[in-house]
Design a protein around this motif. Structure first.
Motif, PDB file in Angstrom:
ATOM      1  N   MET A  24      -2.368   8.353   4.666  1.00 49.59           N
ATOM      2  CA  MET A  24      -2.200   7.134   4.721  1.00 49.59           C
ATOM      3  C   MET A  24      -1.493   6.967   5.926  1.00 49.59           C
ATOM      4  O   MET A  24      -2.075   6.027   6.924  1.00 49.59           O
ATOM      5  CB  MET A  24      -1.478   6.132   3.793  1.00 49.59           C
ATOM      6  N   ARG A  30      -6.309   3.367   9.916  1.00 55.10           N
ATOM      7  CA  ARG A  30      -6.844   2.845   8.274  1.00 55.10           C
ATOM      8  C   ARG A  30      -6.459   1.668   6.732  1.00 55.10           C
ATOM      9  O   ARG A  30      -6.849   1.379   6.103  1.00 55.10           O
ATOM     10  CB  ARG A  30      -8.136   4.108   7.200  1.00 55.10           C
ATOM     11  N   TYR A  31      -4.965   1.939   7.255  1.00 54.54           N
ATOM     12  CA  TYR A  31      -4.097   1.404   6.355  1.00 54.54           C
ATOM     13  C   TYR A  31      -3.519   0.321   6.818  1.00 54.54           C
ATOM     14  O   TYR A  31      -2.755   0.862   7.241  1.00 54.54           O
ATOM     15  CB  TYR A  31      -3.273   2.363   5.257  1.00 54.54           C
ATOM     16  N   ARG A  32      -3.423  -0.789   5.789  1.00 55.03           N
ATOM     17  CA  ARG A  32      -2.417  -1.827   6.813  1.00 55.03           C
ATOM     18  C   ARG A  32      -1.112  -1.069   6.978  1.00 55.03           C
ATOM     19  O   ARG A  32      -0.937  -0.889   5.103  1.00 55.03           O
ATOM     20  CB  ARG A  32      -2.673  -2.838   6.177  1.00 55.03           C
ATOM     21  N   GLU A  35      -0.402  -2.194   2.526  1.00 55.11           N
ATOM     22  CA  GLU A  35      -0.874  -1.030   1.841  1.00 55.11           C
ATOM     23  C   GLU A  35       0.292   0.731   2.058  1.00 55.11           C
ATOM     24  O   GLU A  35       0.075   0.500   0.846  1.00 55.11           O
ATOM     25  CB  GLU A  35      -1.648  -0.767   2.088  1.00 55.11           C
ATOM     26  N   CYS A  36       0.307   0.529   2.404  1.00 55.05           N
ATOM     27  CA  CYS A  36       1.266   1.831   3.127  1.00 55.05           C
ATOM     28  C   CYS A  36       2.859   1.881   2.206  1.00 55.05           C
ATOM     29  O   CYS A  36       3.367   2.055   1.733  1.00 55.05           O
ATOM     30  CB  CYS A  36       1.976   2.296   4.691  1.00 55.05           C
ATOM     31  N   TYR A  39       1.758   1.786  -1.363  1.00 49.49           N
ATOM     32  CA  TYR A  39       1.552   2.889  -2.338  1.00 49.49           C
ATOM     33  C   TYR A  39       3.932   3.444  -2.099  1.00 49.49           C
ATOM     34  O   TYR A  39       3.983   4.509  -3.373  1.00 49.49           O
ATOM     35  CB  TYR A  39       1.036   3.721  -1.032  1.00 49.49           C
TER      36      TYR A  39
END
Length: 238
Positions: A24, A30-32, A35-36, A39
């Motif tokens: 990620m 690809r990942y806002r 989102e990171c 996670y």
């Protein structure tokens, strides 16, 4: 240390999270950031469950509703940044010592939240990091910086704050959020597996208008004083 070992062993079935973090972080397009961060907080929650750790948060209403800011807590141990992140709903990142940031799991975690690595005694690199922090907080990012520069088994007492840690806030003219951590050292310092509870107190944000015209030394003393006073209020109520 024994709690740390238990956390690692209990989470071995979830070891897939480490390469997932790396993936990620590597594919940030690809990942806002949200989102990171989600996670990263999932990883923290699983660690807390394994380690029987509870963190209570106070003063979240003091956090600025919009824009970037610098979060300045006292420093007690390895759990400090994690305790703040699990208590801070919006994405935030952290500045940490480069020398300690390249071990497995720590490296992937710092990369995932797009943290900053500070090389101690490298003036040129420090200036670059200050500039990056200023530019990114202006754009709305939030960073945790530990003004003590490290933790020294000082438990719930507060050491001297380094004025240089506030240069990025002054340069960006963003709010400074003092944070009082209480009993955070107990998580990985005490040799026990008993339940442990820590506290995160977000104090009233200090706006640029409030610290404008002050030297970074004066700002450091003000922030330290507010944190110290809150810790005293909680541990020694009148």
């Amino acid at each position: 240390m024994i709690r740390f070992v238990k956390v690692i062993v209990w989470n071995l079935p979830r070891i897939y999270m480490i390469p997932r973090m790396a993936y990620m972080a590597k594919h940030a397009n690809r990942y806002r950031e949200e989102e990171c961060y989600d996670y990263a907080r999932l990883a923290i929650r699983r660690m807390m469950r394994a380690g029987r750790i509870t963190t209570k948060k106070y003063g979240t209403e003091n956090l600025p509703a919009e824009g970037g800011y610098i979060i300045c807590p006292n420093h007690q141990g390895k759990y400090d940044a994690l305790g703040i992140m699990i208590s801070h709903e919006k994405p935030c990142s952290v500045v940490m010592d480069d020398a300690k940031s390249h071990v497995i799991l720590v490296k992937q975690f710092i990369d995932l939240v797009h943290g900053k690595r500070l090389i101690k005694n490298d003036v040129k690199q420090s200036v670059r990091i200050i500039k990056e922090l200023a530019e990114e907080t202006k754009k709305g990012r939030r960073f945790i910086i530990f003004p003590e520069g490290g933790y020294f088994h000082n438990h719930n007492t507060v050491g001297e704050f380094k004025p240089g840690c506030f240069k990025s806030a002054v340069k960006a003219r963003v709010p400074i959020v003092p944070v009082a951590l209480i009993d955070s050292y107990k998580v990985f310092e005490e040799w026990t597996l008993r339940k442990v509870e820590t506290q995160v107190h977000f104090l009233q944000a200090i706006s640029y208008d409030e610290y404008r015209g002050m030297t970074t030394l004066e700002i450091a003393e003000m922030v330290k004083s507010r944190i110290t006073n809150r810790i005293k209020e909680v541990l020694n109520p009148a």
